[in-house]
Design a protein around this motif. Structure first.
Motif, PDB file in Angstrom:
ATOM      1  N   PRO A   1       0.804  -1.233   0.000  1.00  0.00           N
ATOM      2  CA  PRO A   1       0.000   0.000   0.000  1.00  0.00           C
ATOM      3  C   PRO A   1       0.833   1.278   0.000  1.00  0.00           C
ATOM      4  O   PRO A   1       0.406   2.303  -0.536  1.00  0.00           O
ATOM      5  CB  PRO A   1      -0.810  -0.124   1.308  1.00  0.00           C
ATOM      6  N   GLU A   2       2.042   1.195   0.572  1.00  0.00           N
ATOM      7  CA  GLU A   2       2.879   2.399   0.652  1.00  0.00           C
ATOM      8  C   GLU A   2       3.313   2.895  -0.730  1.00  0.00           C
ATOM      9  O   GLU A   2       3.770   4.046  -0.867  1.00  0.00           O
ATOM     10  CB  GLU A   2       4.109   2.141   1.523  1.00  0.00           C
ATOM     11  N   ASN A   3       3.162   2.057  -1.754  1.00  0.00           N
ATOM     12  CA  ASN A   3       3.530   2.471  -3.108  1.00  0.00           C
ATOM     13  C   ASN A   3       2.465   3.336  -3.772  1.00  0.00           C
ATOM     14  O   ASN A   3       2.677   3.857  -4.872  1.00  0.00           O
ATOM     15  CB  ASN A   3       3.788   1.243  -3.991  1.00  0.00           C
ATOM     16  N   ASN A   4       1.291   3.456  -3.129  1.00  0.00           N
ATOM     17  CA  ASN A   4       0.201   4.247  -3.702  1.00  0.00           C
ATOM     18  C   ASN A   4       0.223   5.672  -3.172  1.00  0.00           C
ATOM     19  O   ASN A   4       0.879   5.967  -2.163  1.00  0.00           O
ATOM     20  CB  ASN A   4      -1.147   3.590  -3.356  1.00  0.00           C
ATOM     21  N   ARG A   5      -0.486   6.565  -3.846  1.00  0.00           N
ATOM     22  CA  ARG A   5      -0.640   7.951  -3.403  1.00  0.00           C
ATOM     23  C   ARG A   5      -2.076   8.144  -2.920  1.00  0.00           C
ATOM     24  O   ARG A   5      -3.037   7.831  -3.631  1.00  0.00           O
ATOM     25  CB  ARG A   5      -0.346   8.925  -4.548  1.00  0.00           C
ATOM     26  N   PHE A   6      -2.235   8.660  -1.709  1.00  0.00           N
ATOM     27  CA  PHE A   6      -3.560   8.828  -1.102  1.00  0.00           C
ATOM     28  C   PHE A   6      -3.812  10.314  -0.867  1.00  0.00           C
ATOM     29  O   PHE A   6      -3.114  10.939  -0.056  1.00  0.00           O
ATOM     30  CB  PHE A   6      -3.644   8.068   0.228  1.00  0.00           C
ATOM     31  N   HIS A   7      -4.809  10.874  -1.557  1.00  0.00           N
ATOM     32  CA  HIS A   7      -5.113  12.295  -1.430  1.00  0.00           C
ATOM     33  C   HIS A   7      -6.548  12.490  -0.939  1.00  0.00           C
ATOM     34  O   HIS A   7      -7.469  11.807  -1.401  1.00  0.00           O
ATOM     35  CB  HIS A   7      -4.970  13.017  -2.773  1.00  0.00           C
ATOM     36  N   ALA A   8      -6.718  13.424  -0.026  1.00  0.00           N
ATOM     37  CA  ALA A   8      -8.045  13.847   0.430  1.00  0.00           C
ATOM     38  C   ALA A   8      -8.140  15.345   0.213  1.00  0.00           C
ATOM     39  O   ALA A   8      -7.325  16.112   0.746  1.00  0.00           O
ATOM     40  CB  ALA A   8      -8.238  13.515   1.908  1.00  0.00           C
TER      41      ALA A   8
END
Length: 985
Positions: free
Chosen positions: A125-132
């Protein structure tokens, strides 16, 4: 500085919570956070995905995609957002999100390879980008701007709409906005997982496309996300990046429905239960577990989510075979139809016993749906897969026959999870049946629990209220009864007469008495017309026998019409005319049940041994209970009335048997039995082996062959004393032990089942030969019934019982009901529930309420022992009932009695006599009835009403009775009288 509460404050708080759990957030400063990403990734306002961000991530996550060919891939992916129908597009894009998208790449040698391109890395999961971000504006044919959006690698997976209660909006308004967004700019929701609607206090989530009624709370959390702020806890638990990826990858179903496909995401109790099952299988320390979820919580989908995860997650099980086992053909059909309409791929149905055995032997990795009955002749030890996981629906019934033992013998090395809303803890003896002992490892009561209280709090089920109608005034001609009984049975000895009375005058016999049925039907008819029918709901009469059901059906049909009343029970060809008139076949019964669930006739169902389990009819509001149900059977019956429907506030039980008079006895889930659940089952098995040997010993010397001679000799052996009594008593104990041990594979492998079946057949033959074709026991029962019918009448049913609420108290805390402390707490709560809305109806109610408070405070301060508190509270409860009883005895209506009570007990020095108080009370109420207009909404608080009541008091007290000092010298008197008049109107 004062900041005015607004929607913006809710938005900023939510963004700050997201920032704390791993999202890169923009907009916490109150600005439009989406603009930050819009500029950084050059998004056009009509686009719903940050394509440049996604392109970067696709290159980073996939070896075959490079900066040279990624634009080609993105162009192809853009077309996947084009969909005429939102749900079709969402389902297609879901496959891309979870399985990847095919893409042709050209090798250096000119050849073309087809690869799968991952849009999200679930393994790391750390390879993904998470934006809010907040205020993500999309302009297509119209412009929408949801409050907050969550993006993974630039793809919008969650859309949130927030409201502020301070601005007179709530989450219901938020759902309405979200539904409009889905309609106006459906493209935004094509990649979406779920939506969130929230306000200042509450949060609800629903799958993309879900109607409002499927937006639900997330009210539980692992310890790391637990928070006193329920909304903050829900955001942290449901929306953390790990949960989002887990839900997306492993917990989405699409279901084909008549009105269009639906997307389904799990409720929180389903999600946690499934993960508990996965953990148990992954760890392998224990092979059993009980999922105790209240009815209405969606146990079927919990099993299906578990099956899908077990079959698709090699880290849990490499190549498992999964079984879902139900115990009726109807449940099998329901589950089969469910599976046929879901996006679950690897499943089959066992069509016969032979087919089931074949599937077990082959051991293919798939889900197998079967009934427990199909294990009847499956051979022992045929398990062809060493990773078998079994899930048994309605696990409290799983133990009721040899079939469970057959399952254990056929699949000796399997994980077995039981699912139930009503576990069985019947009695305290070790031979009694116990779901916890069967499915729970030592020291564990359940693997996961979702309680009645949680179901009510979450709105999945409704609270249930019960009203007692069990006390009837019996007028008995004792002399005539004795004389006729003596004459009819004069050939019997005194002991035999006592035995006959003990065996034949049962609760069922009494329930079949014509005077009692007549009076109960009169009560049901009146109650239904007054409380059920006006709101469009329906009722069910539950009876203890087919005969009583037919009697109820006849009389109710005479009163209400044959179309409105239907009777359901099983049929036999030698039934009496009374019972035959209501015979139905399975097709007719299905048709009646289907119509009952709709807004058409029938309005009342009369049933015996039908529709008390697995029957969901939200239209059913009231159950008229004339059968002495207990434990899980009672819980199942209660649950028939608690299904939510628009406008339905609660379910209701009207109790003619007194089941709820001692609810702690009817629901015997006590602490001692609970502690006993972990006892070693080997002890039970050893007792059973001894008991089989003991009963078989009665037949020593008789061959156990299938011949007339052997059977005849066996029956002859036990047809006379003392073997007759020995066989009857010991076989009864054997039955109890066998039911408690079953299911157990040793019953088959060690030959116990075979011996038990032989003894069971001899017992059947023994009963038939000792009763004869004419069945003298039935003849005696019939004569007894006729004698009682002639000499008994019922003049009235007692109605002055309070209405109690079932649910959070009685059904949530049943484990401790033997504890006087729990009992005191419940009596206090029930009495307060009864008193609270009545405190202004009569001065005694207020004093009694204060007494309850005083008792509870003394009890909680250890000034009063538990049993003493129970007795003190019971005495208050009795006095509560006495208020209404005394009013009836005095012939006064409620308001009149309240004023009379106030005058005689609160201001006795101000009046001359009780007779004067009675005259004054009567005159005040009479004037109130004549002079106050009560025919419009809001009359109770209207100033005209208040003024007119004061004029009435002046006229009656000052002018007519010279009692002006009551108004002048006694503070609060006028206000109290006004309350009595208004509250009792």
């Amino acid at each position: 500085m004062v900041s005015i509460p607004s929607e913006g404050g809710v938005e900023r708080s939510l963004l700050s919570w997201l920032d704390g759990i791993g999202w890169e957030t923009h907009g916490q400063d109150g600005g439009r956070g989406a603009n930050v990403l819009n500029e950084a990734y050059e998004r056009d306002s009509h686009e719903v995905i940050y394509w440049n961000l996604l392109a970067e991530q696709v290159v980073a996550l996939n070896e075959g995609v490079t900066e040279n060919n990624v634009d080609k891939f993105v162009s192809s992916l853009r077309r996947d957002l084009d969909a005429e129908n939102l749900m079709d597009g969402n389902q297609a894009f879901y496959q891309l999100l979870t399985k990847g998208k095919t893409f042709n790449i050209q090798r250096d040698d000119g050849a073309t390879d087809t690869i799968y391109v991952d849009l999200i890395d679930y393994e790391n999961p750390e390879n993904n980008r998470f934006h809010a971000v907040n205020q993500f504006s999309v302009s297509r044919e119209t412009t929408i701007r949801p409050d907050v959006n969550l993006f993974v690698n630039g793809i919008p997976l969650v859309t949130m709409e927030l409201k502020s209660l301070a601005q007179d909006n709530d989450w219901h308004d938020a759902v309405r906005d979200l539904k409009e967004y889905e309609e106006d700019v459906s493209r935004l929701f094509v990649p979406g997982l779920f939506n969130v609607a929230a306000d200042t206090m509450e949060l609800r989530y629903g799958a993309v496309g879900a109607p409002k009624e499927f937006y639900e709370p997330w009210n539980d959390a692992p310890e790391e996300f637990a928070d006193d702020n329920a909304m903050k806890q829900a955001v942290k638990t449901l929306c953390n990046p790990s949960s989002i990826l887990d839900l997306l990858k492993h917990f989405v179903f699409y279901e084909r429905r008549a009105g269009g496909d639906a997307k389904i995401v799990p409720r929180y109790m389903q999600y946690y239960a499934v993960n508990r099952i996965l953990d148990r299988v992954r760890e392998g320390d224990h092979k059993r577990g009980l999922i105790w979820h209240t009815q209405g919580s969606g146990k079927s989908f919990t099993m299906l989510y578990a099956a899908e995860n077990l079959l698709s997650r090699p880290a849990v099980a490499r190549n498992p075979q999964v079984f879902i086992i139900v115990d009726t053909d109807k449940l099998n059909s329901q589950m089969r139809d469910q599976l046929a309409n879901l996006s679950l791929e690897q499943w089959t149905e066992a069509e016969s016993i032979d087919h089931l055995q074949q599937l077990i032997e082959e051991g293919s990795s798939q889900l197998v749906l079967t009934t427990i009955q199909k294990f009847e002749d499956v051979d022992p030890d045929v398990q062809g897969n060493d990773e078998v996981i079994v899930m048994s629906d309605e696990a409290h019934r799983f133990m009721e026959a040899d079939l469970g033992s057959r399952l254990d013998a056929a699949l000796p090395d399997c994980y077995h999870f039981g699912f139930t809303g009503t576990p069985v803890r019947e009695g305290e003896r070790h031979e009694d049946r116990n779901t916890f002992r069967e499915f729970s490892p030592e020291g564990e009561d359940y693997l996961h629990r979702y309680s009645v209280k949680q179901g009510i709090d979450d709105g999945l089920i409704l609270p249930v209220y019960f009203t007692l109608r069990h006390q009837m005034k019996w007028d008995i001609d004792e002399a005539g009864l004795d004389e006729e009984f003596e004459q009819e049975f004069r050939g019997l000895t005194t002991d035999e007469k006592r035995e006959a009375i003990r065996e034949n005058v049962t609760a069922t016999t009494l329930a079949e008495l014509e005077p009692r049925v007549e009076k109960a039907v009169e009560e049901i008819d009146k109650h239904y017309d007054t409380h059920v029918s006006p709101n469009g709901w329906k009722g069910m009469v539950v009876t203890p026998s087919r005969r009583s059901a037919a009697m109820y059906g006849e009389r109710l049909a005479e009163l209400r019409g044959k179309e409105e009343v239907k009777v359901l029970y099983t049929s036999t060809k030698d039934d009496s005319d009374l019972i035959q008139q209501f015979h139905t076949d399975s097709e007719e019964r299905d048709s009646i049940v289907k119509a009952f669930k709709e807004e058409e006739n029938p309005k009342l169902l009369v049933v015996h041994n039908m529709l008390l389990t697995g029957f969901d009819a939200p239209m059913l509001k009231t159950m008229y209970l004339d059968r002495n149900l207990k434990n899980h059977n009672l819980m199942q019956a209660i649950a028939r009335t608690n299904r939510p429907a628009a406008g339905k506030e609660n379910g209701e039980i009207v109790d003619f048997q007194g089941v709820f008079e001692n609810i702690d006895e009817a629901l015997d889930y006590d602490a001692e039995t609970k502690a006993y659940a972990a006892r070693d089952k080997d002890e039970l098995y050893d007792d059973l082996v001894e008991q089989v040997e003991r009963v078989m010993g009665i037949f020593d010397g008789i061959p156990k062959t299938d011949t007339q001679e052997a059977t005849s000799e066996a029956i002859e052996r036990v047809s006379t004393h003392p073997e007759r009594r020995e066989f009857k008593q010991n076989f009864r104990r054997l039955q109890n032990l066998y039911e408690a041990v079953a299911p157990d594979g040793r019953l088959v492998s060690e030959g116990i089942e075979r011996d038990y079946k032989w003894l069971s057949r001899i017992h059947v033959a023994f009963k038939r030969t000792t009763s004869g074709d004419d069945d003298p026991e039935e003849e005696m029962r019939e004569k007894t019934r006729e004698i009682i019918n002639k000499h008994v009448d019922i003049s009235e049913i007692k109605r002055d019982f309070p209405t109690y609420k079932l649910g959070e108290e009685y059904l949530e805390d049943v484990e401790g009901l033997d504890n006087p402390g729990v009992k005191a707490s419940q009596i206090a709560h029930a009495t307060r529930e009864h008193l609270h809305p009545r405190e202004n109806q009569n001065p005694r109610y207020k004093r009694l309420s204060e007494r309850v408070t005083d008792i509870v405070e003394r009890w909680q301060g250890d000034e009063m022992a538990d049993p003493e508190a129970v007795e003190a509270l019971k005495s208050v409860e009795e006095e509560v009932l006495n208020v209404e009883r005394e009013a009836d005895e005095e012939g006064m209506e409620a308001a009149e009695f309240a004023i009379y009570t106030h005058l005689t007990e609160e201001t006795p020095d101000a009046i001359e006599s009780d007779e004067q108080a009675e005259r004054v009370a009567e005159e005040i109420v009479s004037q109130f009835r004549e002079r106050v207009d009560r025919g419009y909404s809001g009359w109770k608080t209207n100033q005209q009403t208040i003024a007119e009541i004061e004029r009435i008091l002046l006229d009656v007290l000052v002018v007519e009775h010279d009692l002006g000092h009551l108004i002048r010298d006694y503070d609060g008197f006028v206000d109290s009288v006004r309350d009595y008049l208004v509250q009792n109107a």
